[in-house]
Design a protein around this motif. Structure first.
Motif, PDB file in Angstrom:
ATOM      1  N   LEU A 129       0.964  -0.910  -0.026  1.00 46.26           N
ATOM      2  CA  LEU A 129      -0.142   0.002  -0.066  1.00 46.26           C
ATOM      3  C   LEU A 129       0.868   0.604  -0.096  1.00 46.26           C
ATOM      4  O   LEU A 129       0.587   2.456  -0.656  1.00 46.26           O
ATOM      5  N   ALA A 130       2.159   0.990   1.017  1.00 45.40           N
ATOM      6  CA  ALA A 130       2.571   2.506   1.103  1.00 45.40           C
ATOM      7  C   ALA A 130       3.703   3.220  -0.628  1.00 45.40           C
ATOM      8  O   ALA A 130       3.912   4.263  -0.800  1.00 45.40           O
ATOM      9  N   GLU A 131       4.338   1.509  -1.460  1.00 49.05           N
ATOM     10  CA  GLU A 131       4.579   1.357  -2.071  1.00 49.05           C
ATOM     11  C   GLU A 131       3.816   2.373  -3.710  1.00 49.05           C
ATOM     12  O   GLU A 131       3.702   3.315  -4.686  1.00 49.05           O
ATOM     13  N   ARG A 132       2.198   1.926  -3.170  1.00 53.13           N
ATOM     14  CA  ARG A 132       1.119   2.019  -4.460  1.00 53.13           C
ATOM     15  C   ARG A 132       0.367   3.913  -3.994  1.00 53.13           C
ATOM     16  O   ARG A 132       0.063   4.532  -5.381  1.00 53.13           O
ATOM     17  N   TYR A 133       0.315   4.267  -2.749  1.00 52.22           N
ATOM     18  CA  TYR A 133       0.035   6.278  -2.736  1.00 52.22           C
ATOM     19  C   TYR A 133       1.247   6.932  -2.405  1.00 52.22           C
ATOM     20  O   TYR A 133       1.626   6.222  -1.104  1.00 52.22           O
ATOM     21  N   ASP A 134       1.027   7.811  -2.859  1.00 55.72           N
ATOM     22  CA  ASP A 134       2.021   8.714  -2.298  1.00 55.72           C
ATOM     23  C   ASP A 134       2.133   9.718  -1.120  1.00 55.72           C
ATOM     24  O   ASP A 134       3.287   9.417   0.342  1.00 55.72           O
ATOM     25  N   PHE A 135       0.865   9.441   0.014  1.00 54.68           N
ATOM     26  CA  PHE A 135       0.605  10.031   1.279  1.00 54.68           C
ATOM     27  C   PHE A 135       1.127   8.296   2.096  1.00 54.68           C
ATOM     28  O   PHE A 135       0.427   8.702   3.481  1.00 54.68           O
ATOM     29  N   MET A 136       1.185   7.639   1.879  1.00 55.38           N
ATOM     30  CA  MET A 136       0.779   6.217   2.630  1.00 55.38           C
ATOM     31  C   MET A 136       2.461   5.294   3.311  1.00 55.38           C
ATOM     32  O   MET A 136       3.073   5.540   1.693  1.00 55.38           O
ATOM     33  N   TYR A 137       2.795   5.006   4.229  1.00 59.41           N
ATOM     34  CA  TYR A 137       3.247   4.686   4.453  1.00 59.41           C
ATOM     35  C   TYR A 137       3.235   3.400   5.835  1.00 59.41           C
ATOM     36  O   TYR A 137       2.222   3.135   5.673  1.00 59.41           O
ATOM     37  N   ALA A 138       4.480   2.521   5.620  1.00 58.84           N
ATOM     38  CA  ALA A 138       4.042   1.515   6.791  1.00 58.84           C
ATOM     39  C   ALA A 138       5.037   1.010   7.500  1.00 58.84           C
ATOM     40  O   ALA A 138       6.394   1.834   7.735  1.00 58.84           O
ATOM     41  N   ALA A 139       4.844   0.549   9.110  1.00 56.99           N
ATOM     42  CA  ALA A 139       5.205  -0.008   9.565  1.00 56.99           C
ATOM     43  C   ALA A 139       5.348  -2.042   9.584  1.00 56.99           C
ATOM     44  O   ALA A 139       4.505  -2.330   9.097  1.00 56.99           O
ATOM     45  N   ALA A 140       6.451  -2.049   9.500  1.00 56.11           N
ATOM     46  CA  ALA A 140       7.006  -3.468   9.840  1.00 56.11           C
ATOM     47  C   ALA A 140       6.758  -4.358  11.177  1.00 56.11           C
ATOM     48  O   ALA A 140       8.209  -3.502  11.853  1.00 56.11           O
ATOM     49  N   GLY A 141       5.919  -5.112  11.371  1.00 53.85           N
ATOM     50  CA  GLY A 141       6.464  -6.067  12.819  1.00 53.85           C
ATOM     51  C   GLY A 141       5.177  -6.806  13.063  1.00 53.85           C
ATOM     52  O   GLY A 141       4.003  -7.318  12.452  1.00 53.85           O
ATOM     53  N   VAL A 142       5.059  -7.333  13.970  1.00 55.46           N
ATOM     54  CA  VAL A 142       4.388  -8.826  14.536  1.00 55.46           C
ATOM     55  C   VAL A 142       3.776  -8.551  15.956  1.00 55.46           C
ATOM     56  O   VAL A 142       4.772  -8.045  16.756  1.00 55.46           O
ATOM     57  N   HIS A 143       2.470  -8.391  15.856  1.00 54.68           N
ATOM     58  CA  HIS A 143       1.179  -8.272  17.308  1.00 54.68           C
ATOM     59  C   HIS A 143       1.350  -9.372  18.118  1.00 54.68           C
ATOM     60  O   HIS A 143       1.853 -10.180  17.315  1.00 54.68           O
ATOM     61  N   PRO A 144       1.491  -8.856  19.057  1.00 52.21           N
ATOM     62  CA  PRO A 144       2.099  -9.874  20.514  1.00 52.21           C
ATOM     63  C   PRO A 144       1.004 -11.249  20.489  1.00 52.21           C
ATOM     64  O   PRO A 144       1.531 -11.882  20.438  1.00 52.21           O
ATOM     65  N   SER A 145      -0.159 -11.095  19.819  1.00 50.01           N
ATOM     66  CA  SER A 145      -0.898 -12.429  19.905  1.00 50.01           C
ATOM     67  C   SER A 145      -1.035 -12.840  18.571  1.00 50.01           C
ATOM     68  O   SER A 145      -1.776 -13.992  17.946  1.00 50.01           O
ATOM     69  N   ASP A 146      -0.131 -12.190  17.346  1.00 49.38           N
ATOM     70  CA  ASP A 146       0.310 -13.723  16.418  1.00 49.38           C
ATOM     71  C   ASP A 146       1.861 -13.554  16.500  1.00 49.38           C
ATOM     72  O   ASP A 146       1.864 -13.985  14.906  1.00 49.38           O
ATOM     73  N   VAL A 147       2.122 -14.024  17.227  1.00 48.58           N
ATOM     74  CA  VAL A 147       3.469 -14.094  17.498  1.00 48.58           C
ATOM     75  C   VAL A 147       3.726 -15.230  16.072  1.00 48.58           C
ATOM     76  O   VAL A 147       5.150 -16.059  16.244  1.00 48.58           O
ATOM     77  N   ASP A 148       3.029 -16.081  16.459  1.00 49.88           N
ATOM     78  CA  ASP A 148       3.439 -17.776  16.489  1.00 49.88           C
ATOM     79  C   ASP A 148       3.502 -17.699  14.606  1.00 49.88           C
ATOM     80  O   ASP A 148       3.804 -18.721  14.345  1.00 49.88           O
ATOM     81  N   CYS A 149       3.193 -16.887  13.341  1.00 54.73           N
ATOM     82  CA  CYS A 149       3.998 -16.499  12.464  1.00 54.73           C
ATOM     83  C   CYS A 149       5.100 -16.497  12.451  1.00 54.73           C
ATOM     84  O   CYS A 149       6.226 -16.661  11.969  1.00 54.73           O
ATOM     85  N   LEU A 150       6.101 -15.727  14.016  1.00 57.31           N
ATOM     86  CA  LEU A 150       7.930 -15.570  13.577  1.00 57.31           C
ATOM     87  C   LEU A 150       8.458 -17.050  14.139  1.00 57.31           C
ATOM     88  O   LEU A 150       8.010 -18.141  15.063  1.00 57.31           O
TER      89      LEU A 150
END
Length: 263
Positions: free
Chosen positions: A49-70
């Motif tokens: 989304l950040a790459e598609r829209y000039d006014f958007m930026y991104a944060a990269a990370g994993v929410h504590p409730s989703d750490v099983d994906c790590l």
């Protein structure tokens, strides 16, 4: 212009009208949005989304409730993504959302897993020079103890959707952190958050939606979006006894500083 510092436009609740809605935001006075990762897939989507829209930026990370994906493999991917963006002045502006969530997680061993990946992601932020977006729910003491022990003042960032006491807010403010204020401040049962907003200096408050969640009054219970932030601005204006346009200007400047962006 309004800066929405924490949104989730990748959420499936936006599937039917995402493009139309996002196209409207700049026209309606929403100048910047940071879309926040909650797991590996939503981090990918946020970057897209950040790459598609000039006014958007991104944060990269994993929410504590989703750490099983790590695991080491997925964490290495996350590390590579964040490091590459930092080196190339890309559009990832934070590591998040990360932290602790004890509302859903009662098992002590799984809470330890949350803590492990919280620390690993805090150190990733330190390594890459990015701020953090912190999620903390019913985990006030453990979150503070970990952040204090990890010298969070050297990393910086925001306590997203701040929900604790004035006293705890003082701790984070003394460490140089920002407080993310959204729709909850408009609720009748949001007395404590109103007291926090009265106490906190304006140069440490940022606006956020956490959309599609936590719509402010009078739209509570409906899907949230950045278009609802004027209701939050109005409440902060009343609590701080300053004009609404000043709230917008100051929180815009705060968002820029917090995410270490160019104006």
């Amino acid at each position: 212009m309004i800066f929405d510092t924490h949104a989730h436009y990748n959420d499936r609740q936006f599937n039917k009208d995402r493009e139309e809605l996002l196209a409207r935001l700049p026209e309606e006075g929403i100048g910047r949005v940071v879309n926040i990762g909650a797991d590996i897939e939503s981090t990918r989507q946020s970057v897209a989304l950040a790459e598609r829209y000039d006014f958007m930026y991104a944060a990269a990370g994993v929410h504590p409730s989703d750490v099983d994906c790590l695991d080491e493999r997925t964490f290495n991917w996350l590390t590579y993504l964040v490091e590459a963006s930092a080196e190339n002045q890309g559009k990832i502006v934070a590591v998040g959302e990360i932290g602790l969530d004890y509302y859903w997680e009662k098992d002590e061993e799984r809470r330890k897993r949350q803590k492990y990946w919280f620390e690993r992601q805090m150190e990733l932020a330190r390594k890459t020079g990015l701020p953090v977006s912190i999620h903390s729910r019913e985990a006030a003491k453990d979150t503070w103890d970990m952040m204090n022990g990890l010298r969070c003042e050297d990393i910086g960032g925001v306590i997203h959707c701040y929900s604790y006491s004035v006293e705890m807010a003082r701790n984070y403010l003394n460490k140089g952190f920002y407080l993310g204020i959204g729709g909850v401040v408009t609720y009748k049962n949001g007395k404590t958050l109103k007291e926090v907003v009265k106490y906190a200096p304006m140069d440490r408050i940022v606006l956020e939606t956490d959309c599609p969640y936590l719509s402010p009054e009078p739209n509570r219970g409906k899907r949230n979006s950045s278009l609802n932030l004027p209701y939050v601005v109005k409440m902060i204006s009343e609590l701080k006894a300053i004009p609404e346009d000043e709230v917008e200007a100051l929180t815009w400047e705060n968002g820029i500083k917090m995410y270490r962006m160019k104006g």
